[in-house]
Design an enzyme around this catalytic site. Structure first.
Site, PDB file in Angstrom:
ATOM      1  N   ARG A 120      -5.006 -11.616 -13.458  1.00 19.87           N
ATOM      2  CA  ARG A 120      -4.450 -10.264 -13.596  1.00 19.87           C
ATOM      3  C   ARG A 120      -4.177 -10.058 -15.079  1.00 19.87           C
ATOM      4  O   ARG A 120      -3.386 -10.781 -15.675  1.00 19.87           O
ATOM      5  CB  ARG A 120      -3.161 -10.105 -12.786  1.00 19.87           C
ATOM      6  CG  ARG A 120      -2.427  -8.811 -13.095  1.00 19.87           C
ATOM      7  CD  ARG A 120      -1.317  -8.490 -12.121  1.00 19.87           C
ATOM      8  NE  ARG A 120      -1.846  -8.081 -10.826  1.00 19.87           N
ATOM      9  CZ  ARG A 120      -1.118  -7.484  -9.882  1.00 19.87           C
ATOM     10  NH1 ARG A 120       0.160  -7.216 -10.091  1.00 19.87           N
ATOM     11  NH2 ARG A 120      -1.656  -7.149  -8.727  1.00 19.87           N
ATOM     12  N   HIS A 148      -8.848  -2.552  -9.336  1.00 18.27           N
ATOM     13  CA  HIS A 148      -8.046  -3.442  -8.471  1.00 18.27           C
ATOM     14  C   HIS A 148      -8.879  -3.731  -7.209  1.00 18.27           C
ATOM     15  O   HIS A 148      -8.554  -3.285  -6.108  1.00 18.27           O
ATOM     16  CB  HIS A 148      -6.724  -2.761  -8.118  1.00 18.27           C
ATOM     17  CG  HIS A 148      -5.678  -3.689  -7.593  1.00 18.27           C
ATOM     18  ND1 HIS A 148      -5.868  -5.054  -7.466  1.00 18.27           N
ATOM     19  CD2 HIS A 148      -4.414  -3.454  -7.150  1.00 18.27           C
ATOM     20  CE1 HIS A 148      -4.771  -5.607  -6.983  1.00 18.27           C
ATOM     21  NE2 HIS A 148      -3.878  -4.666  -6.774  1.00 18.27           N
ATOM     22  N   GLN A 151      -7.422  -5.175  -3.831  1.00 16.25           N
ATOM     23  CA  GLN A 151      -6.662  -4.190  -3.050  1.00 16.25           C
ATOM     24  C   GLN A 151      -7.599  -3.412  -2.129  1.00 16.25           C
ATOM     25  O   GLN A 151      -7.268  -3.137  -0.972  1.00 16.25           O
ATOM     26  CB  GLN A 151      -5.942  -3.238  -4.019  1.00 16.25           C
ATOM     27  CG  GLN A 151      -5.078  -2.203  -3.330  1.00 16.25           C
ATOM     28  CD  GLN A 151      -3.864  -2.792  -2.639  1.00 16.25           C
ATOM     29  OE1 GLN A 151      -3.138  -3.561  -3.223  1.00 16.25           O
ATOM     30  NE2 GLN A 151      -3.653  -2.439  -1.383  1.00 16.25           N
ATOM     31  N   ASP A 242      -0.357   6.056  -5.170  1.00 15.82           N
ATOM     32  CA  ASP A 242       0.056   4.880  -5.951  1.00 15.82           C
ATOM     33  C   ASP A 242       1.087   5.380  -6.960  1.00 15.82           C
ATOM     34  O   ASP A 242       1.263   6.591  -7.157  1.00 15.82           O
ATOM     35  CB  ASP A 242      -1.187   4.281  -6.653  1.00 15.82           C
ATOM     36  CG  ASP A 242      -0.865   3.034  -7.473  1.00 15.82           C
ATOM     37  OD1 ASP A 242       0.182   2.397  -7.223  1.00 15.82           O
ATOM     38  OD2 ASP A 242      -1.681   2.691  -8.364  1.00 15.82           O
ATOM     39  N   CYS A 282      -0.572   1.029  -2.071  1.00 16.64           N
ATOM     40  CA  CYS A 282      -0.823  -0.388  -2.408  1.00 16.64           C
ATOM     41  C   CYS A 282       0.470  -1.156  -2.616  1.00 16.64           C
ATOM     42  O   CYS A 282       0.477  -2.384  -2.522  1.00 16.64           O
ATOM     43  CB  CYS A 282      -1.697  -0.470  -3.652  1.00 16.64           C
ATOM     44  SG  CYS A 282      -0.972   0.368  -5.073  1.00 16.64           S
ATOM     45  N   ARG A 310      -3.815  -8.137   2.476  1.00 16.20           N
ATOM     46  CA  ARG A 310      -4.202  -8.753   1.202  1.00 16.20           C
ATOM     47  C   ARG A 310      -4.538 -10.225   1.447  1.00 16.20           C
ATOM     48  O   ARG A 310      -5.480 -10.758   0.873  1.00 16.20           O
ATOM     49  CB  ARG A 310      -3.051  -8.649   0.186  1.00 16.20           C
ATOM     50  CG  ARG A 310      -2.650  -7.231  -0.226  1.00 16.20           C
ATOM     51  CD  ARG A 310      -3.755  -6.507  -0.929  1.00 16.20           C
ATOM     52  NE  ARG A 310      -4.234  -7.245  -2.076  1.00 16.20           N
ATOM     53  CZ  ARG A 310      -3.676  -7.219  -3.293  1.00 16.20           C
ATOM     54  NH1 ARG A 310      -2.653  -6.426  -3.533  1.00 16.20           N
ATOM     55  NH2 ARG A 310      -4.183  -7.937  -4.282  1.00 16.20           N
TER      56      ARG A 310
END
Ligand code: CP
Ligand code: NVA
Length: 328
Positions: A120, A148, A151, A242, A282, A310
């Site tokens: 990340r 992402h 996700q 988001d 998310c 996830r």
């Protein structure tokens, strides 16, 4: 051994080295990832008796996180352990000198010790350079400023569970045209899902992402951009939002709160979607900003299913990338 996992074991699902973007997979890869994730979810109750409990055969996976994380970090750690691998952690917001992009030789060191690295960081470009400089190392994008992709696996596994089938559905994303929106658009287009994205003028999905999504679209999937949230949500099967301020943008938070205010997902906006439409996020969410508490806690909300998925999605991803090189 379940038939899906068995056929996976013998077919070695993908020989892709990295998953830096949804676009590193083709539609067949992505669909198989969803199918495998669903199977792994069902098999989890078997614990150590699950057919994939030793699938990674002690392989090492490093986790390098230059930004905070709860869901991604925790689910990768559990995924690696439940597949019989070893996770090596150098996490938490790190000191400047430890950032992924500060040491050009770190990928060449890492590939001598570990099989994969989950990263990340800030720049997608840095991530790509990292992956390119270590030909033997599998690299997974755990979020960059631009994308992402992990996700998106959980998002479509969740939608599939709730809607039964994906093709021809419409998902409306309301808010910043950011990393989450980008990976959602990539995956939706591949899966034949229409995407409506509503953002204030200066925060629209980048033009390049629209082109990419269009180029991988199947089964007539259409990506449409809006500035009015109500227009985007009309008739949608799911409404997604988001945070208005992503990690690294904290100094813009006040301005963004003002600009994005018309994008809040509230009961009134949800009422414009299809009856029974799901609410997605998310996480982490900021109640009272991009979503009201009422919508977040409503029956329509599937946010914790997304969080759970996830784990299953990333187990599938690790198997797809690593199992072929583990000789399975
Ligand atoms: N959705 C997500 O990536 O959450 P984390 O930032 O907690 O990993
Ligand atoms: N867009 C958010 C997603 C967090 C999971 C961010 O980048 O901070």
């Amino acid at each position: 051994m379940s038939s899906v996992v068995e056929s996976f074991m013998t077919q070695a699902l993908t020989h892709r080295k990295d998953y830096l973007s949804v676009l590193d997979f083709d539609a067949a890869d992505f669909e198989r990832c969803l199918q495998l994730a669903a199977q792994l979810k069902a098999d989890r109750a078997l614990g150590r008796l699950a057919p994939t409990a030793d699938a990674l055969n002690g392989r090492h996976v490093a986790l390098l996180f230059d930004k905070p994380s709860l869901r991604t970090r925790t689910t990768f750690e559990i995924a690696i352990r439940e597949l019989g691998g070893h996770g090596r952690r150098r996490c938490s917001p790190t000191s400047r000198s430890a950032r992924v992009n500060r040491s050009p030789t770190s990928p060449r060191n890492l590939e001598r010790w570990v099989d994969a690295v989950v990263i990340r960081t800030f720049s997608q470009h840095v991530l790509k350079e990292f992956a390119a400089s270590a030909p033997r190392l599998h690299v997974v994008n755990a979020l960059t400023d631009e994308e992402h992709p992990c996700q998106a696996i959980a998002d479509f596994l969740t939608l599939q569970e709730h809607l039964g089938h994906l093709r021809g559905r419409t998902i409306a994303y309301v808010g910043d045209g950011n990393n989450v929106a980008t990976s959602l658009a990539h995956a939706a287009s591949m899966l034949g899902v229409h995407v409506h994205i509503a953002s204030p003028e200066a925060y629209q999905l980048p033009h390049m992402v629209v082109q990419q999504a269009t180029s991988v679209a199947r089964h007539g999937a259409r990506l449409r951009l809006f500035t009015d949230a109500a227009d985007a949500v009309a008739g949608a099967d799911a409404v997604y939002t988001d945070t208005w301020t992503s990690m690294g943008q904290e100094r813009e938070a006040e301005v963004r709160r003002r600009i994005f205010a018309p994008c809040q997902v509230n009961d009134e906006l949800m009422s414009l979607a299809k009856p029974g439409a799901r609410f997605m996020h998310c996480l982490p969410a900021h109640r009272g900003e991009e979503v009201t508490s009422e919508v977040f806690e409503s029956e329509a909300s599937v946010v914790f299913d997304q969080a759970e998925n996830r784990l299953h999605g990333q187990k599938a991803l690790l198997l797809m990338l690593l199992a072929p090189s583990a000789g399975l």
